[in-house]
Design a protein around this motif. Structure first.
Motif, PDB file in Angstrom:
ATOM      1  N   GLU A 284      77.467  43.411  71.584  1.00  0.00           N
ATOM      2  CA  GLU A 284      78.152  44.154  72.637  1.00  0.00           C
ATOM      3  C   GLU A 284      77.228  44.370  73.816  1.00  0.00           C
ATOM      4  OE1 GLU A 284      81.060  47.014  69.875  1.00  0.00           O
ATOM      5  OE2 GLU A 284      80.198  47.726  71.743  1.00  0.00           O
ATOM      6  N   MET A 285      77.822  44.323  75.001  1.00  0.00           N
ATOM      7  CA  MET A 285      77.090  44.628  76.221  1.00  0.00           C
ATOM      8  C   MET A 285      77.980  45.490  77.108  1.00  0.00           C
ATOM      9  SD  MET A 285      74.034  43.169  76.350  1.00  0.00           S
ATOM     10  CE  MET A 285      73.609  42.743  78.050  1.00  0.00           C
ATOM     11  N   SER A 286      77.344  46.286  77.933  1.00  0.00           N
ATOM     12  CA  SER A 286      78.083  47.131  78.858  1.00  0.00           C
ATOM     13  C   SER A 286      77.472  47.011  80.241  1.00  0.00           C
ATOM     14  CB  SER A 286      78.055  48.591  78.379  1.00  0.00           C
ATOM     15  OG  SER A 286      78.813  49.404  79.239  1.00  0.00           O
ATOM     16  N   VAL A 287      78.324  47.010  81.251  1.00  0.00           N
ATOM     17  CA  VAL A 287      77.862  46.891  82.636  1.00  0.00           C
ATOM     18  C   VAL A 287      78.738  47.761  83.522  1.00  0.00           C
ATOM     19  CG1 VAL A 287      79.318  44.877  83.103  1.00  0.00           C
ATOM     20  CG2 VAL A 287      77.253  45.251  84.470  1.00  0.00           C
ATOM     21  N   GLN A 288      78.152  48.309  84.539  1.00  0.00           N
ATOM     22  CA  GLN A 288      78.936  49.087  85.501  1.00  0.00           C
ATOM     23  C   GLN A 288      79.579  48.145  86.514  1.00  0.00           C
ATOM     24  OE1 GLN A 288      76.302  52.152  87.121  1.00  0.00           O
ATOM     25  NE2 GLN A 288      77.459  53.675  85.934  1.00  0.00           N
ATOM     26  N   GLU A 289      80.711  48.548  86.975  1.00  0.00           N
ATOM     27  CA  GLU A 289      81.416  47.766  87.983  1.00  0.00           C
ATOM     28  C   GLU A 289      80.485  47.506  89.170  1.00  0.00           C
ATOM     29  OE1 GLU A 289      84.849  49.781  89.514  1.00  0.00           O
ATOM     30  OE2 GLU A 289      85.986  47.931  89.772  1.00  0.00           O
ATOM     31  N   ALA A 290      80.538  46.259  89.665  1.00  0.00           N
ATOM     32  CA  ALA A 290      79.744  45.799  90.806  1.00  0.00           C
ATOM     33  C   ALA A 290      78.290  45.452  90.447  1.00  0.00           C
ATOM     34  CB  ALA A 290      79.747  46.793  91.953  1.00  0.00           C
ATOM     35  N   GLU A 291      77.877  45.739  89.211  1.00  0.00           N
ATOM     36  CA  GLU A 291      76.522  45.407  88.793  1.00  0.00           C
ATOM     37  C   GLU A 291      76.479  44.012  88.176  1.00  0.00           C
ATOM     38  OE1 GLU A 291      75.187  48.400  90.596  1.00  0.00           O
ATOM     39  OE2 GLU A 291      73.713  47.395  89.323  1.00  0.00           O
TER      40      GLU A 291
END
Lengths: 113, 112
Positions: A10-17
């Protein structure tokens, strides 16, 4: 036999990043193709990007690009300017000479506001 | 432009029964491959059909068989179903020699 390994469940990223998904593979072949597929909840595999092993230049498709390191047998996917619609399972896949695809176990990407 | 069509979308079968899944390839495509995707896993190659013949096969028992028709559509048959056969079955079509594949949305098979 070829194997494909995705070490990030699993990975998580903020919008626009920007986020990078990792993939390594093992093969004795010299001519092959590598792919990144996206699988949303609709279940259909959607091609994100592909790379021919004989090409040294890394493939790019709009916000998606790869870092292909043939000697290291590494094929990572970089997603720039992440969008909510990018949230999905991402699979790295290897295509042998006869067209068989070997997939990794996938990385679930979450995109947060 | 019709892509790959799979039917049915969902199916529930009892252990020991037989099942047939169907796939219509994208227009212009002549090669069909089948994949099994267990929950939480990547797809596993079952076999590939071209010119109505099985061209390549993955590590699946003989209970899994297939067929390709003259119009390039294909069927996947599974006999003597086991609980472990519960999975999403994906069909992918392509043009022989081409690099790209088009996937269908799959058939979700549940064996109870």
């Amino acid at each position: 036999a070829q194997t494909v390994t995705q070490s990030q469940p699993e990975m998580s990223v903020q919008e626009a990043e920007t986020v990078t998904l990792s993939c390594t593979y093992d093969t004795s072949e010299s001519d092959y193709y590598l792919f990144w597929y996206k699988q949303p909840p609709s279940r259909q595999m959607i091609l994100v990007i592909r790379q021919e092993a004989y090409k040294q230049q890394n493939a790019t498709e709009n916000r998606f690009s790869v870092n292909f390191q043939k000697a290291a047998k590494s094929f990572s996917l970089k997603i720039s300017d992440s969008q909510l619609g990018d949230a999905a399972m991402y699979f790295c896949a290897y295509r042998s000479a006869y067209g068989k695809l070997t997939f990794g176990t996938g990385t679930r990407l979450q995109v947060t506001l | 432009d019709a892509g790959v069509t799979q039917s049915p979308t969902h199916l529930i079968k009892t252990r020991g029964q037989q099942v047939t899944l169907r796939c219509s390839p994208k227009s212009g495509h002549d090669t069909v491959s089948w994949y099994q995707q267990a929950l939480g896993q990547g797809p596993q190659f079952i076999f590939q059909y071209y010119e109505e013949e099985e061209r390549q096969r993955g590590n699946f028992p003989d209970r899994f068989s297939g067929h390709q028709f003259p119009n390039y559509s294909s069927e996947l048959n599974v006999n003597a179903l086991l609980l472990g056969d519960s999975a999403l079955y994906l069909c992918a079509s392509s043009v022989t020699g081409a690099r790209g594949y088009t996937f269908g949305s799959g058939t979700r098979l549940t064996v109870v």
